[in-house]
Design a protein around this motif. Structure first.
Motif, PDB file in Angstrom:
ATOM      1  N   THR A 199      13.847 -23.127 -59.920  1.00  0.00           N
ATOM      2  CA  THR A 199      13.224 -22.565 -60.549  1.00  0.00           C
ATOM      3  C   THR A 199      12.829 -20.784 -59.782  1.00  0.00           C
ATOM      4  O   THR A 199      13.525 -20.496 -59.062  1.00  0.00           O
TER       5      THR A 199
ATOM      6  N   GLU B 142      15.914 -30.027 -66.344  1.00  0.00           N
ATOM      7  CA  GLU B 142      14.880 -29.967 -65.874  1.00  0.00           C
ATOM      8  C   GLU B 142      15.836 -29.968 -64.195  1.00  0.00           C
ATOM      9  O   GLU B 142      14.806 -30.365 -63.348  1.00  0.00           O
TER      10      GLU B 142
ATOM     11  N   ARG C 180       3.407 -22.293 -57.912  1.00  0.00           N
ATOM     12  CA  ARG C 180       3.231 -23.596 -58.846  1.00  0.00           C
ATOM     13  C   ARG C 180       4.476 -24.558 -58.571  1.00  0.00           C
ATOM     14  O   ARG C 180       4.289 -26.080 -58.145  1.00  0.00           O
TER      15      ARG C 180
ATOM     16  N   ARG D  22       6.326 -30.097 -67.732  1.00  0.00           N
ATOM     17  CA  ARG D  22       6.285 -28.913 -68.076  1.00  0.00           C
ATOM     18  C   ARG D  22       6.113 -28.539 -69.514  1.00  0.00           C
ATOM     19  O   ARG D  22       7.151 -28.401 -70.018  1.00  0.00           O
TER      20      ARG D  22
ATOM     21  N   SER E 141       2.619 -29.090 -65.335  1.00  0.00           N
ATOM     22  CA  SER E 141       2.919 -27.615 -64.618  1.00  0.00           C
ATOM     23  C   SER E 141       2.802 -27.233 -65.886  1.00  0.00           C
ATOM     24  O   SER E 141       2.131 -27.276 -66.947  1.00  0.00           O
TER      25      SER E 141
ATOM     26  N   VAL F  37      10.504 -35.060 -62.906  1.00  0.00           N
ATOM     27  CA  VAL F  37      10.151 -33.225 -64.074  1.00  0.00           C
ATOM     28  C   VAL F  37      10.733 -34.357 -65.125  1.00  0.00           C
ATOM     29  O   VAL F  37      11.652 -34.656 -66.030  1.00  0.00           O
TER      30      VAL F  37
ATOM     31  N   VAL G 239       5.855 -34.941 -62.824  1.00  0.00           N
ATOM     32  CA  VAL G 239       5.536 -33.557 -63.331  1.00  0.00           C
ATOM     33  C   VAL G 239       5.774 -33.140 -64.065  1.00  0.00           C
ATOM     34  O   VAL G 239       7.109 -33.444 -64.661  1.00  0.00           O
TER      35      VAL G 239
ATOM     36  N   TYR H 272       1.094 -35.171 -63.170  1.00  0.00           N
ATOM     37  CA  TYR H 272       0.888 -33.637 -62.919  1.00  0.00           C
ATOM     38  C   TYR H 272       1.237 -32.388 -64.076  1.00  0.00           C
ATOM     39  O   TYR H 272       1.853 -32.605 -64.987  1.00  0.00           O
TER      40      TYR H 272
ATOM     41  N   GLU I 223       4.161 -28.629 -57.809  1.00  0.00           N
ATOM     42  CA  GLU I 223       4.938 -29.521 -57.852  1.00  0.00           C
ATOM     43  C   GLU I 223       5.839 -29.906 -56.683  1.00  0.00           C
ATOM     44  O   GLU I 223       6.193 -31.703 -57.326  1.00  0.00           O
ATOM     45  N   GLN I 224       6.655 -29.449 -55.930  1.00  0.00           N
ATOM     46  CA  GLN I 224       6.847 -31.099 -54.937  1.00  0.00           C
ATOM     47  C   GLN I 224       6.360 -31.247 -53.863  1.00  0.00           C
ATOM     48  O   GLN I 224       6.329 -32.120 -54.001  1.00  0.00           O
TER      49      GLN I 224
END
Length: 290
Positions: A119, A115, A128, A149, A100, A208, A147, A98, A132-133
């Motif tokens: 946030t 990471e 967002r 970023r 982000s 992440v 994820v 995914y 993510e979660q």
């Protein structure tokens, strides 16, 4: 590997597809309009607002799913899309990657955030972190959830630096939002594409990952380089948040004024990612644009 890619015709998505195909992987494009794809591309019709089409696209022969599609702006729709795309991956160990972005971290201090940092998402990416979660929670059902970023993406004249070059042409000088002390974490689009490929293909890739090659690029220097790219002399001036908000919209202007220092070392250490493309100031100012 056979990889289903959403957002494959976008700036980042096109680079990811090129990278996957260059490494011999098969790409299945999930798109609204297949007319933008090259001849011979394998395509399915669908978008984030159509959970049934998303679910149907994840067939048993799909080895990984990469979601690079632009979020809809509706948390309910985006959450349903994650659920639909991961439904047939559950219990299989297959990958779901995914996209982000570092804006979910909010304003940082001078120490580079990794990471594990909490946030503090700004308005433009407000929900967002919850998406993510939702992605990461799929790991409990044996989905290899990743994820990514990205930092601010540049390369080949695109991304926000490309916009800055256009602003320099329009206004006769480079411009940046807010303070000259502002810094951006950045990554070349082709280096980022290599990170996505690693996220897809490395069986130990999970959780992440920050797609950041340069932790803190000064925006004033970036604006000056954009002025050079536009044919100017390398001048740059501040653009007040109020004026930028009138021209660009408040949430985007806030994002452009966001001061961040972000580390991408986890991907380097754990996946062997090796960003190697030209530094953004070199590229913008007229150096190697590859």
């Amino acid at each position: 590997m056979k990889t289903l890619v959403l957002g494959s015709t976008g700036y980042i998505g096109s680079a990811v597809v090129r990278q996957l195909e260059a490494e011999g992987h098969q790409v299945v494009h999930l798109v609204k309009d297949a007319s933008r794809l090259p001849a011979g591309a394998t395509a399915l019709k669908g978008d984030l607002a159509d959970p049934a089409a998303l679910r149907a696209a994840v067939t048993d022969d799909i080895d990984a799913v990469v979601n690079l599609a632009t979020p809809t702006g509706d948390e309910t729709v985006d959450a349903a899309a994650v659920d639909a795309l991961t439904e047939r991956l559950r219990g299989t160990g297959r990958a779901f990657v995914y996209t982000s972005g570092v804006w979910v971290l909010g304003v940082t201090g001078d120490a580079a955030l990794d990471e594990d940092a909490p946030t503090h998402a700004i308005a433009i990416v407000g929900y967002r972190p919850r998406i993510e979660q939702r992605v990461l929670d799929a790991a409990r059902d044996d989905v290899r959830a990743v994820v990514v970023r990205p930092g601010i993406v540049y390369g080949h004249g695109g991304g926000i630096p490309g916009l800055m070059t256009n602003w320099a042409r329009e206004h006769g000088t480079g411009r940046y939002v807010g303070s000259a002390a502002t810094r951006w974490p950045m990554v070349h689009v082709d280096d980022l594409a290599e990170l996505f490929m690693l996220a897809v293909t490395k069986t130990d890739a999970a959780g992440v990952l920050h797609g950041v090659a340069h932790e803190a690029v000064p925006v004033a220097a970036l604006a000056a380089a954009a002025d050079l790219a536009a044919g100017g002399t390398g001048r740059a001036e501040p653009w007040s948040l109020e004026q930028a908000a009138q021209a660009l919209g408040g949430p985007f202007a806030e994002a452009l004024g966001l001061n961040q220092v972000v580390s991408g070392q986890r991907a380097v250490a754990e996946l062997g990612w090796r960003p190697s493309r030209p530094y953004v100031l070199t590229e913008l100012a007229g150096g190697d644009r590859g």
